[in-house]
Design a protein around this motif. Sequence first.
Motif, PDB file in Angstrom:
ATOM      1  N   PHE A   1      49.261  41.455  29.965  1.00 24.73           N
ATOM      2  CA  PHE A   1      48.987  41.019  31.335  1.00 24.73           C
ATOM      3  C   PHE A   1      47.496  40.756  31.417  1.00 24.73           C
ATOM      4  N   ILE A   2      47.124  39.539  31.786  1.00 30.96           N
ATOM      5  CA  ILE A   2      45.724  39.146  31.876  1.00 30.96           C
ATOM      6  C   ILE A   2      45.396  38.917  33.340  1.00 30.96           C
ATOM      7  N   TRP A   3      44.333  39.553  33.825  1.00 30.30           N
ATOM      8  CA  TRP A   3      43.924  39.376  35.212  1.00 30.30           C
ATOM      9  C   TRP A   3      42.768  38.375  35.286  1.00 30.30           C
ATOM     10  N   SER A   4      42.944  37.338  36.040  1.00 26.63           N
ATOM     11  CA  SER A   4      41.924  36.359  36.400  1.00 26.63           C
ATOM     12  C   SER A   4      41.216  35.810  35.163  1.00 26.63           C
TER      13      SER A   4
ATOM     14  N   PHE B   1      51.431  37.264  30.396  1.00 26.38           N
ATOM     15  CA  PHE B   1      51.439  36.897  31.816  1.00 26.38           C
ATOM     16  C   PHE B   1      49.992  36.857  32.289  1.00 26.38           C
ATOM     17  N   TRP B   2      49.664  35.815  33.040  1.00 32.01           N
ATOM     18  CA  TRP B   2      48.301  35.609  33.515  1.00 32.01           C
ATOM     19  C   TRP B   2      48.346  35.511  35.030  1.00 32.01           C
ATOM     20  N   ALA B   3      47.630  36.392  35.714  1.00 24.23           N
ATOM     21  CA  ALA B   3      47.648  36.436  37.182  1.00 24.23           C
ATOM     22  C   ALA B   3      46.295  36.014  37.745  1.00 24.23           C
ATOM     23  N   MET B   4      46.364  35.252  38.817  1.00 29.74           N
ATOM     24  CA  MET B   4      45.157  34.806  39.524  1.00 29.74           C
ATOM     25  C   MET B   4      45.436  34.869  41.019  1.00 29.74           C
TER      26      MET B   4
ATOM     27  N   ARG C   1      49.309  34.541  42.016  1.00 29.50           N
ATOM     28  CA  ARG C   1      50.091  33.560  41.275  1.00 29.50           C
ATOM     29  C   ARG C   1      50.144  34.073  39.843  1.00 29.50           C
ATOM     30  N   VAL C   2      51.342  34.226  39.330  1.00 24.85           N
ATOM     31  CA  VAL C   2      51.518  34.772  37.989  1.00 24.85           C
ATOM     32  C   VAL C   2      52.184  33.707  37.129  1.00 24.85           C
ATOM     33  N   PHE C   3      51.589  33.444  35.987  1.00 30.72           N
ATOM     34  CA  PHE C   3      52.094  32.436  35.060  1.00 30.72           C
ATOM     35  C   PHE C   3      52.470  33.092  33.749  1.00 30.72           C
ATOM     36  N   GLU C   4      53.557  32.653  33.168  1.00 25.41           N
ATOM     37  CA  GLU C   4      53.856  33.083  31.804  1.00 25.41           C
ATOM     38  C   GLU C   4      53.248  32.041  30.877  1.00 25.41           C
ATOM     39  N   VAL C   5      52.405  32.507  29.970  1.00 26.66           N
ATOM     40  CA  VAL C   5      51.671  31.611  29.078  1.00 26.66           C
ATOM     41  C   VAL C   5      52.480  31.409  27.805  1.00 26.66           C
TER      42      VAL C   5
ATOM     43  N   TYR D   1      46.611  45.243  40.606  1.00 32.03           N
ATOM     44  CA  TYR D   1      47.466  44.058  40.591  1.00 32.03           C
ATOM     45  C   TYR D   1      48.764  44.266  39.824  1.00 32.03           C
ATOM     46  N   LEU D   2      48.745  45.080  38.804  1.00 33.26           N
ATOM     47  CA  LEU D   2      50.006  45.401  38.132  1.00 33.26           C
ATOM     48  C   LEU D   2      50.939  46.181  39.047  1.00 33.26           C
ATOM     49  N   ARG D   3      50.377  47.133  39.776  1.00 32.06           N
ATOM     50  CA  ARG D   3      51.172  47.921  40.719  1.00 32.06           C
ATOM     51  C   ARG D   3      51.813  47.007  41.766  1.00 32.06           C
ATOM     52  N   ASN D   4      51.064  46.031  42.266  1.00 39.83           N
ATOM     53  CA  ASN D   4      51.587  45.114  43.270  1.00 39.83           C
ATOM     54  C   ASN D   4      52.570  44.104  42.700  1.00 39.83           C
ATOM     55  N   TYR D   5      52.370  43.744  41.451  1.00 37.21           N
ATOM     56  CA  TYR D   5      53.240  42.739  40.838  1.00 37.21           C
ATOM     57  C   TYR D   5      54.573  43.329  40.425  1.00 37.21           C
ATOM     58  N   LEU D   6      54.516  44.541  39.895  1.00 37.02           N
ATOM     59  CA  LEU D   6      55.744  45.161  39.381  1.00 37.02           C
ATOM     60  C   LEU D   6      56.470  45.796  40.502  1.00 37.02           C
TER      61      LEU D   6
END
Length: 180
Positions: free
Chosen positions: A16-19, A107-110, A143-147, A175-180
């Motif tokens: 998981f990559i943040w920004s 996964f890349w989140a921005m 916005r979360v993208f699968e790379v 952000y992981l807590r909010n995404y999962l």
Amino acid sequence: MSPSLSRVASTFITSFIWSHDIVSRLSLGGVRDLKAVTSWLLHGEKFGPDHQEHVRNILRRIGKLEFMEWLSPGSTEKEDEDWFLSLRKTLEANMRHTNLFPPGRIFWAMRDNSFHPSLQRPDDPSLHTASNPDGSAAGDRLRVFEVENPEDVFNQVIFSMDMLSAHFVQNYEKYLRNYL
């Protein structure tokens, strides 16, 4: 790791990559490429007698571009943009060191507001809305993208305002807590 090894690891590793986290984009090859570029800029006289003039021209154009942008945002001249793009392509063509990439399924989140206004999706209900630890809305729409091709996305360091702070553990945790 290499792109091929990253794909092999996708069945048992999830990244998981943040920004614009610099660590996800920085590798020994990238550091060596940055060193080569800075060495060329600072000590390039061995590249020919006109080198100092080339460096002055680059710095002059950067100063002009910064001043024009400060004076009137969005007023850069097409000629300057084309010149910098040409310079960038020339530098990139000489960057030959091996880059390494995040492993596995990536996964890349921005934040949605990190994108250009024309690409933001303020009314999209599918975007995840982050919340504060107390449960209140933080206002960050993720916005979360699968790379699928890490070599296309993580092949360069992006110099951004959050390139260092994005790597802070508390950002990942939030952000992981909010995404999962």
